[in-house]
Design a protein around this motif. Sequence first.
Motif, mmCIF file in Angstrom:
data_model
loop_
_atom_site.group_PDB
_atom_site.id
_atom_site.type_symbol
_atom_site.label_atom_id
_atom_site.label_comp_id
_atom_site.label_asym_id
_atom_site.label_seq_id
_atom_site.Cartn_x
_atom_site.Cartn_y
_atom_site.Cartn_z
ATOM 1 N N ASP A 28 50.197 21.583 58.517
ATOM 2 C CA ASP A 28 49.529 22.666 57.783
ATOM 3 C C ASP A 28 49.831 22.647 56.289
ATOM 4 O OD1 ASP A 28 52.158 23.480 57.827
ATOM 5 O OD2 ASP A 28 51.751 25.455 58.690
ATOM 6 N N GLY A 29 50.478 21.577 55.808
ATOM 7 C CA GLY A 29 50.763 21.441 54.390
ATOM 8 C C GLY A 29 52.112 21.979 53.951
ATOM 9 N N VAL A 30 52.831 22.660 54.830
ATOM 10 C CA VAL A 30 54.174 23.157 54.517
ATOM 11 C C VAL A 30 55.147 21.978 54.537
ATOM 12 C CG1 VAL A 30 56.078 24.565 55.445
ATOM 13 C CG2 VAL A 30 53.757 25.495 55.364
ATOM 14 N N ASN A 31 56.103 21.968 53.618
ATOM 15 C CA ASN A 31 57.132 20.924 53.561
ATOM 16 C C ASN A 31 58.467 21.482 54.014
ATOM 17 O OD1 ASN A 31 55.660 18.658 52.337
ATOM 18 N ND2 ASN A 31 55.406 20.081 50.638
ATOM 19 N N LEU A 32 59.136 20.752 54.913
ATOM 20 C CA LEU A 32 60.446 21.168 55.392
ATOM 21 C C LEU A 32 61.522 20.319 54.726
ATOM 22 C CD1 LEU A 32 59.802 21.742 59.207
ATOM 23 C CD2 LEU A 32 59.413 23.275 57.262
ATOM 24 N N SER A 33 62.538 20.989 54.196
ATOM 25 C CA SER A 33 63.620 20.308 53.484
ATOM 26 C C SER A 33 64.543 19.627 54.484
ATOM 27 C CB SER A 33 64.393 21.313 52.632
ATOM 28 O OG SER A 33 65.329 20.632 51.834
ATOM 29 N N THR A 34 64.784 18.334 54.231
ATOM 30 C CA THR A 34 65.462 17.487 55.205
ATOM 31 C C THR A 34 66.458 16.583 54.494
ATOM 32 O OG1 THR A 34 63.412 17.509 56.495
ATOM 33 C CG2 THR A 34 65.032 15.812 57.042
ATOM 34 N N ASP A 35 67.693 16.572 54.968
ATOM 35 C CA ASP A 35 68.689 15.614 54.487
ATOM 36 C C ASP A 35 68.710 14.441 55.450
ATOM 37 O OD1 ASP A 35 69.433 17.203 52.345
ATOM 38 O OD2 ASP A 35 71.366 17.800 53.184
ATOM 39 N N ILE A 36 68.736 13.226 54.904
ATOM 40 C CA ILE A 36 68.763 12.020 55.720
ATOM 41 C C ILE A 36 69.993 11.210 55.340
ATOM 42 C CG2 ILE A 36 67.538 9.896 56.321
ATOM 43 C CD1 ILE A 36 64.940 11.404 55.445
ATOM 44 N N TYR A 37 70.870 11.021 56.302
ATOM 45 C CA TYR A 37 72.083 10.222 56.122
ATOM 46 C C TYR A 37 71.846 8.877 56.802
ATOM 47 C CZ TYR A 37 74.179 14.798 55.226
ATOM 48 O OH TYR A 37 74.455 16.051 54.735
ATOM 49 N N LEU A 38 71.947 7.791 56.030
ATOM 50 C CA LEU A 38 71.701 6.462 56.569
ATOM 51 C C LEU A 38 72.981 5.639 56.528
ATOM 52 C CD1 LEU A 38 68.281 5.723 54.842
ATOM 53 C CD2 LEU A 38 68.672 6.394 57.228
ATOM 54 N N PRO A 39 73.328 4.975 57.632
ATOM 55 C CA PRO A 39 74.496 4.102 57.620
ATOM 56 C C PRO A 39 74.281 2.932 56.659
ATOM 57 C CG PRO A 39 73.697 4.460 59.864
ATOM 58 C CD PRO A 39 72.658 5.014 58.925
ATOM 59 N N SER A 40 75.344 2.225 56.358
ATOM 60 C CA SER A 40 75.221 1.015 55.546
ATOM 61 C C SER A 40 74.329 0.025 56.288
ATOM 62 C CB SER A 40 76.591 0.389 55.314
ATOM 63 O OG SER A 40 77.387 1.272 54.568
ATOM 64 N N GLY A 41 73.623 -0.782 55.542
ATOM 65 C CA GLY A 41 72.719 -1.760 56.149
ATOM 66 C C GLY A 41 71.284 -1.320 56.030
ATOM 67 N N HIS A 42 70.403 -2.100 56.613
ATOM 68 C CA HIS A 42 68.975 -1.854 56.462
ATOM 69 C C HIS A 42 68.320 -1.241 57.696
ATOM 70 C CE1 HIS A 42 69.033 -3.852 52.613
ATOM 71 N NE2 HIS A 42 69.670 -4.865 53.167
ATOM 72 N N GLY A 43 69.018 -1.193 58.798
ATOM 73 C CA GLY A 43 68.430 -0.627 60.007
ATOM 74 C C GLY A 43 67.567 -1.657 60.714
ATOM 75 N N PRO A 44 66.765 -1.221 61.645
ATOM 76 C CA PRO A 44 66.478 0.177 61.958
ATOM 77 C C PRO A 44 67.647 0.855 62.677
ATOM 78 C CG PRO A 44 65.309 -1.234 63.477
ATOM 79 C CD PRO A 44 65.973 -2.140 62.486
ATOM 80 N N PHE A 45 67.700 2.187 62.545
ATOM 81 C CA PHE A 45 68.776 2.983 63.117
ATOM 82 C C PHE A 45 68.227 3.991 64.120
ATOM 83 C CE2 PHE A 45 69.806 2.292 58.554
ATOM 84 C CZ PHE A 45 70.869 1.419 58.712
ATOM 85 N N PRO A 46 68.953 4.206 65.225
ATOM 86 C CA PRO A 46 68.614 5.347 66.071
ATOM 87 C C PRO A 46 68.961 6.625 65.298
ATOM 88 C CG PRO A 46 70.641 4.342 66.828
ATOM 89 C CD PRO A 46 70.113 3.483 65.710
ATOM 90 N N ILE A 47 68.357 7.740 65.680
ATOM 91 C CA ILE A 47 68.463 8.974 64.896
ATOM 92 C C ILE A 47 69.081 10.095 65.713
ATOM 93 C CG2 ILE A 47 67.122 10.792 63.737
ATOM 94 C CD1 ILE A 47 64.980 8.575 63.204
ATOM 95 N N ILE A 48 69.954 10.864 65.068
ATOM 96 C CA ILE A 48 70.402 12.153 65.588
ATOM 97 C C ILE A 48 69.754 13.207 64.695
ATOM 98 C CG2 ILE A 48 72.337 13.721 65.981
ATOM 99 C CD1 ILE A 48 72.303 11.311 67.899
ATOM 100 N N LEU A 49 68.940 14.076 65.293
ATOM 101 C CA LEU A 49 68.236 15.118 64.553
ATOM 102 C C LEU A 49 68.887 16.466 64.818
ATOM 103 C CD1 LEU A 49 65.798 16.197 62.885
ATOM 104 C CD2 LEU A 49 64.512 16.262 65.045
#
Length: 193
Positions: A28-49
């Motif tokens: 609907d056009g609303v933006n949700l503020s999100t912090d993303i913590y990425l481990p060292s490396g390029h991934g891909p990484f599984p995610i904990i939300l």
Amino acid sequence: MAVIPIQTLSAPEGAYRLLPSVKVPMRDGVNLSTDIYLPSGHGPFPIILVRTPYDKNTLRPNWVSKKTSPFVYDVESTPRTCSCTGPVEVYINAGYAVVTQDFRGVFESEGIFKYAKSERRDFEDTAKWLDAQSWSARRMGMWGCSYLGNAQVVGAVTDTLSLKAITPMAAAGAFSLKIHGGLADVVQPVEMT
């Protein structure tokens, strides 16, 4: 959904990096503020939300500067007592990307917060956005207690294929309560739309 270029902060010793306050777009056009913590490396990484109505910034590690957000507390004077702060670094150190997100209408997120009204759609849109990121392994788990646990139950009843596990602690609110003469009866799971 587009990948949004943003500021990146690196943890001490380069153990992981934080993409602070990423604006994740909803349908609907609303933006949700999100912090993303990425481990060292390029991934891909599984995610904990972790989706929260209680301010994602309280989950930030102490090294994050208060300058990254108008809502980040002064780390010198505000102790981190939230029970969620430890697992952020535990999961990162285990090779997971950790994503924390303010619910619609609270703290840094846009929109209006209405209890149990947009959690399902917002979860689905967030999961779809996460699945589209180049660093995502398209395998996700969720973590948290209380309302954070409720949000997991809502996610579990969607058709989100990348959601593989939830750990809803103290999530009794995921069930609707019907009050009769002062007594609460658990009636049925709530479909939080």
